[in-house]
Motif scaffolding. Sequence first.
Motif, mmCIF file in Angstrom:
data_model
loop_
_atom_site.group_PDB
_atom_site.id
_atom_site.type_symbol
_atom_site.label_atom_id
_atom_site.label_comp_id
_atom_site.label_asym_id
_atom_site.label_seq_id
_atom_site.Cartn_x
_atom_site.Cartn_y
_atom_site.Cartn_z
ATOM 1 N N ALA A 146 0.834 -0.989 0.089
ATOM 2 C CA ALA A 146 -0.232 -0.085 0.011
ATOM 3 C C ALA A 146 0.736 1.058 -0.193
ATOM 4 O O ALA A 146 0.460 2.193 -0.885
ATOM 5 C CB ALA A 146 -1.085 -0.034 1.265
ATOM 6 N N LEU A 147 1.903 1.236 0.697
ATOM 7 C CA LEU A 147 2.890 2.536 0.811
ATOM 8 C C LEU A 147 3.527 2.563 -0.478
ATOM 9 O O LEU A 147 3.767 3.689 -1.125
ATOM 10 C CB LEU A 147 3.891 2.123 1.949
ATOM 11 C CG LEU A 147 3.374 2.373 3.175
ATOM 12 C CD1 LEU A 147 4.467 2.118 4.476
ATOM 13 C CD2 LEU A 147 2.763 3.824 3.676
ATOM 14 N N ARG A 148 3.863 1.348 -1.123
ATOM 15 C CA ARG A 148 4.458 1.676 -2.545
ATOM 16 C C ARG A 148 3.681 1.974 -3.593
ATOM 17 O O ARG A 148 4.034 2.836 -4.328
ATOM 18 C CB ARG A 148 4.887 0.155 -2.952
ATOM 19 C CG ARG A 148 6.310 -0.009 -2.227
ATOM 20 C CD ARG A 148 6.824 -1.334 -2.653
ATOM 21 N NE ARG A 148 8.030 -2.104 -1.561
ATOM 22 C CZ ARG A 148 9.127 -1.319 -1.426
ATOM 23 N NH1 ARG A 148 9.482 -0.530 -1.926
ATOM 24 N NH2 ARG A 148 10.009 -1.970 -0.542
ATOM 25 N N MET A 149 2.367 1.692 -3.423
ATOM 26 C CA MET A 149 1.336 2.255 -4.218
ATOM 27 C C MET A 149 1.080 3.684 -4.078
ATOM 28 O O MET A 149 0.789 4.452 -5.241
ATOM 29 C CB MET A 149 -0.174 1.542 -4.186
ATOM 30 C CG MET A 149 -0.079 -0.020 -4.891
ATOM 31 S SD MET A 149 -1.569 -0.714 -4.615
ATOM 32 C CE MET A 149 -2.883 0.504 -5.758
ATOM 33 N N LEU A 150 0.904 4.276 -2.897
ATOM 34 C CA LEU A 150 0.769 5.683 -2.559
ATOM 35 C C LEU A 150 1.964 6.325 -3.221
ATOM 36 O O LEU A 150 1.670 7.427 -3.809
ATOM 37 C CB LEU A 150 0.950 5.620 -0.941
ATOM 38 C CG LEU A 150 -0.502 5.705 -0.287
ATOM 39 C CD1 LEU A 150 -0.248 5.794 1.034
ATOM 40 C CD2 LEU A 150 -1.367 6.980 -0.779
ATOM 41 N N LEU A 151 3.188 5.700 -2.920
ATOM 42 C CA LEU A 151 4.399 6.598 -3.515
ATOM 43 C C LEU A 151 4.321 6.858 -4.860
ATOM 44 O O LEU A 151 4.483 7.695 -5.375
ATOM 45 C CB LEU A 151 5.549 5.833 -2.770
ATOM 46 C CG LEU A 151 6.972 6.441 -3.453
ATOM 47 C CD1 LEU A 151 6.987 7.882 -2.582
ATOM 48 C CD2 LEU A 151 8.100 5.692 -2.788
ATOM 49 N N ASP A 152 4.054 5.592 -5.790
ATOM 50 C CA ASP A 152 3.996 5.746 -7.036
ATOM 51 C C ASP A 152 2.889 6.550 -7.680
ATOM 52 O O ASP A 152 3.085 7.397 -8.387
ATOM 53 C CB ASP A 152 3.700 4.230 -7.668
ATOM 54 C CG ASP A 152 4.717 3.277 -7.369
ATOM 55 O OD1 ASP A 152 5.992 3.557 -7.348
ATOM 56 O OD2 ASP A 152 4.571 1.803 -7.804
ATOM 57 N N ALA A 153 1.877 6.657 -6.761
ATOM 58 C CA ALA A 153 0.640 7.501 -7.288
ATOM 59 C C ALA A 153 0.981 8.882 -7.112
ATOM 60 O O ALA A 153 0.851 9.872 -8.043
ATOM 61 C CB ALA A 153 -0.549 6.991 -6.427
ATOM 62 N N LEU A 154 1.771 9.277 -6.102
ATOM 63 C CA LEU A 154 2.064 10.656 -5.486
ATOM 64 C C LEU A 154 3.210 11.243 -6.428
ATOM 65 O O LEU A 154 3.443 12.448 -6.887
ATOM 66 C CB LEU A 154 2.772 10.701 -4.154
ATOM 67 C CG LEU A 154 1.453 10.448 -3.252
ATOM 68 C CD1 LEU A 154 2.011 10.396 -1.842
ATOM 69 C CD2 LEU A 154 0.624 11.936 -3.075
ATOM 70 N N ARG A 155 3.935 10.316 -6.947
ATOM 71 C CA ARG A 155 5.078 10.670 -7.843
ATOM 72 C C ARG A 155 4.767 10.593 -9.264
ATOM 73 O O ARG A 155 5.311 11.208 -10.030
ATOM 74 C CB ARG A 155 6.488 9.630 -7.726
ATOM 75 C CG ARG A 155 7.082 9.727 -6.469
ATOM 76 C CD ARG A 155 8.441 8.999 -6.362
ATOM 77 N NE ARG A 155 8.950 9.367 -5.137
ATOM 78 C CZ ARG A 155 10.204 8.488 -4.455
ATOM 79 N NH1 ARG A 155 10.350 7.280 -5.043
ATOM 80 N NH2 ARG A 155 10.860 8.948 -3.840
ATOM 81 N N GLY A 156 3.537 9.938 -9.677
ATOM 82 C CA GLY A 156 3.078 9.905 -10.845
ATOM 83 C C GLY A 156 2.743 11.164 -11.360
ATOM 84 O O GLY A 156 2.403 11.451 -12.346
#
Length: 156
Positions: A146-156
């Motif tokens: 979940a944290l990795r998905m958040l990070l990807d979405a925030l950086r996307g």
Amino acid sequence: MTLASDVLDAARARGVMIATAESCTGGLIAGALTEVPGSSDAVDRGFVTYSNAAKRQMLGVRAETLDAHGAVSEQVAAEMALGALRNSDAGIAVSVTGIAGPGGSEHKPEGRVCFGIAQPFGTRTETVEFGAIGRSQVRAATVDHALRMLLDALRG
């Protein structure tokens, strides 16, 4: 730096707050984020919606969606994430719903977790099969993913 710290930094860089909507993790994602000192400027709130009633009452998950797809589904994960976004001051929300174990079924095996990410411009979901690795390991793997998905979405 920890993964949670990276997520918080990315949220600050985007100028958005984070909300979580958690079922099988029982608040562990929010806990990981708020473990980081100074996280209050990037974390708005967390919803722990373990029961279907809580999903409906706190996040607005539709009874029809729960009946048609079950709590462990991408459809419910999407509605959970959207509900967390709608019922918070956050600009991004992550949701998780799954079967940490022990148990499960042929159709919904132990270790299956559905994830959602909602932002004002759209929602995405995915399902991960962690397998029957044990309850605490499924929950830990779910937090990490979940944290990795958040990070990807925030950086996307």
